[in-house]
Design a protein around this motif. Sequence first.
Motif, mmCIF file in Angstrom:
data_model
loop_
_atom_site.group_PDB
_atom_site.id
_atom_site.type_symbol
_atom_site.label_atom_id
_atom_site.label_comp_id
_atom_site.label_asym_id
_atom_site.label_seq_id
_atom_site.Cartn_x
_atom_site.Cartn_y
_atom_site.Cartn_z
ATOM 1 N N ALA A 437 25.192 -13.233 6.533
ATOM 2 C CA ALA A 437 24.625 -14.864 6.670
ATOM 3 C C ALA A 437 24.870 -15.851 7.676
ATOM 4 O O ALA A 437 24.694 -16.123 8.210
ATOM 5 C CB ALA A 437 25.079 -15.514 4.787
ATOM 6 N N ARG A 459 12.681 -20.748 8.500
ATOM 7 C CA ARG A 459 14.183 -20.266 7.821
ATOM 8 C C ARG A 459 15.431 -20.918 7.963
ATOM 9 O O ARG A 459 16.308 -20.255 7.357
ATOM 10 C CB ARG A 459 13.742 -19.279 8.512
ATOM 11 C CG ARG A 459 15.027 -17.429 8.429
ATOM 12 C CD ARG A 459 15.270 -17.296 7.247
ATOM 13 N NE ARG A 459 15.754 -16.375 6.674
ATOM 14 C CZ ARG A 459 16.644 -16.010 5.642
ATOM 15 N NH1 ARG A 459 15.954 -16.287 4.465
ATOM 16 N NH2 ARG A 459 17.564 -14.823 5.330
ATOM 17 N N THR A 462 16.403 -22.569 5.393
ATOM 18 C CA THR A 462 16.685 -21.458 3.576
ATOM 19 C C THR A 462 18.031 -20.924 3.979
ATOM 20 O O THR A 462 18.678 -20.456 2.769
ATOM 21 C CB THR A 462 16.176 -20.434 3.190
ATOM 22 O OG1 THR A 462 14.129 -21.215 3.905
ATOM 23 C CG2 THR A 462 15.920 -19.451 2.841
ATOM 24 N N LEU A 463 18.649 -20.485 5.488
ATOM 25 C CA LEU A 463 19.844 -19.831 5.141
ATOM 26 C C LEU A 463 21.149 -21.190 4.712
ATOM 27 O O LEU A 463 21.760 -20.374 4.468
ATOM 28 C CB LEU A 463 19.611 -19.924 7.000
ATOM 29 C CG LEU A 463 18.969 -18.292 7.274
ATOM 30 C CD1 LEU A 463 19.106 -17.754 8.763
ATOM 31 C CD2 LEU A 463 19.423 -17.025 6.105
ATOM 32 N N GLU A 465 21.204 -23.559 2.608
ATOM 33 C CA GLU A 465 21.117 -23.202 1.459
ATOM 34 C C GLU A 465 22.428 -21.857 0.898
ATOM 35 O O GLU A 465 22.752 -22.056 0.034
ATOM 36 C CB GLU A 465 19.282 -23.221 0.773
ATOM 37 C CG GLU A 465 20.275 -23.407 -0.671
ATOM 38 C CD GLU A 465 20.613 -24.144 -1.836
ATOM 39 O OE1 GLU A 465 21.345 -24.220 -2.472
ATOM 40 O OE2 GLU A 465 20.916 -25.223 -1.230
ATOM 41 N N GLU A 466 21.723 -20.297 1.258
ATOM 42 C CA GLU A 466 22.201 -19.630 1.016
ATOM 43 C C GLU A 466 23.448 -19.490 1.468
ATOM 44 O O GLU A 466 24.602 -19.201 0.201
ATOM 45 C CB GLU A 466 21.617 -18.497 1.858
ATOM 46 C CG GLU A 466 19.952 -18.010 1.103
ATOM 47 C CD GLU A 466 19.270 -16.695 1.903
ATOM 48 O OE1 GLU A 466 20.207 -16.284 2.933
ATOM 49 O OE2 GLU A 466 18.224 -16.788 2.380
ATOM 50 N N GLN A 469 25.934 -21.751 -1.607
ATOM 51 C CA GLN A 469 25.843 -21.426 -2.218
ATOM 52 C C GLN A 469 26.834 -20.334 -2.343
ATOM 53 O O GLN A 469 27.628 -19.445 -3.140
ATOM 54 C CB GLN A 469 24.667 -20.625 -2.901
ATOM 55 C CG GLN A 469 23.321 -21.919 -3.175
ATOM 56 C CD GLN A 469 22.196 -21.078 -3.895
ATOM 57 O OE1 GLN A 469 22.024 -19.698 -3.467
ATOM 58 N NE2 GLN A 469 20.876 -22.078 -4.345
ATOM 59 N N ARG A 470 26.808 -19.631 -1.473
ATOM 60 C CA ARG A 470 27.623 -18.093 -1.338
ATOM 61 C C ARG A 470 28.914 -19.094 -1.705
ATOM 62 O O ARG A 470 30.546 -18.482 -1.718
ATOM 63 C CB ARG A 470 27.635 -17.835 0.061
ATOM 64 C CG ARG A 470 26.310 -16.576 0.312
ATOM 65 C CD ARG A 470 27.020 -16.175 1.388
ATOM 66 N NE ARG A 470 25.094 -14.946 1.369
ATOM 67 C CZ ARG A 470 25.509 -13.717 0.438
ATOM 68 N NH1 ARG A 470 25.761 -13.416 0.133
ATOM 69 N NH2 ARG A 470 24.592 -13.119 1.046
#
Length: 470
Positions: A437, A459, A462-463, A465-466, A469-470
């Motif tokens: 990621a 994009r 969005t990355l 946010e990912e 969350q990780r």
Amino acid sequence: KTSSRPVMHVTIFSPQPVAGLKWRGDLLTAFDGRQWTNPEPAPPLAPAAAGHFALVPSAERQPGAHISYDVELEPADSTALFFAGTPESLDLRDLAVLRGSSGLPRLARRPPGVFRYSAYSRLEERPEQSRAAYPAPSLDPDDAARDLQLPSSLDPRIRELARLWADGASSELGRARAIETRLRTGYGYTLELPPARTVDPLANFLFVRRRGHCEYFASAMTVMLRTLGVPARLATGFESGVYNPLTGQWLIRAADAHAWVEAWLAGRGWTTFDPTPPDPNRAAPSALAGFALYLDAARTLWSHWVVNFDPSRQGALADRFDEAARLAGIRWFDSLWDTGNTWEQRVAGWLRPFGVALAAATLFAVGLRMFGPRSIRALRLRLRVERARRSPATAADATLLYQRMLAILERRGYHKPPWFTPAEFAASIPASPLAAAVAEFTATYNALRFGRRTPDRPRISTLLEELRQR
């Protein structure tokens, strides 16, 4: 040991900074194989004029570094008084004082509430760096026999281990240092108690478990020295504490509780040894610890100037106001004497109704001063990040979002060195879904920041946010 509750506050009067002191509260001499006690009753000290007790006759006082200090003890179910070094004089009022079986003064009864006393002590020097005392101190034969007592049930392996560790040392000091070093380096510190009650806790510590807290280490060294013919005793109290520059006092907490060893060395007298290794889990100083000092300062000021606002403190505050006014050339303070009220009544009358609000305002101001700028910066950064995430990111927003990603990774233990490029930093993270990621986010960041490729703008938010969350 797991409580940060304040036990006492100490004000030290010394031209040089003094740190690392041990505050001795009791000396234990009788060991039955399981616990230490002092069976002898404590005789009372002779009455003192104006609360002053001379603990060491002038002719017996030794040269060396001395300190004066004031101690403020918090309420406790104990009659112990705590001293640094060898106390030579004690000043207190209104309470009877006993001389313990090992010579330390203690109160005849538990004091009501906060209790204060003053003392004057000679500090101990490391024997390797100091001359032998002159005239040489002597140990009473009865006291020597008491400090060499061993339980009849002592495991013979303890005596053999002491001889093994001290083998090759040519002096009492050398034998004591050898045992101290072997315990500090060969055994581990823990606050966990054994899972089950043992018949011989000392042998279990030395030969089976090989880890324990300070009482195990101090007990082991005291007993081992006695098996070698060196009089020794167990000292209990507190160590060091933390200096609070806001109050000029040393804060001693329950977590500073400690036990150590005092051994009688010919020509030197009682000498301190500490065989306990450092606690590996002891928390390092942090911002929260710093804030705790502000809270302690506020609590101390509240106690001194509101709860215990006695006539002496009222007079001291009045003198400070009057001196400040005189230095500033202000004469209107004089008019207060014509109002019919005394300084005591006016100051106490002002502090008591507003004291709680004043303390709360002080704490709020301190917290705002310490954490306000940092919190405001974090809030502004978060608002900017949220704005960039809600709309397609621009090239200017790319750097902001990348800094946010670095902050997320730093909380996971990944810190980007300044000399790494973004691509080098992404490649340095061990292979994992997180690394993949980060690599994708970095490629998108580089394309947007330096290549200004429009399709990558949605994009990158969005990355991020990912990653969060990780």
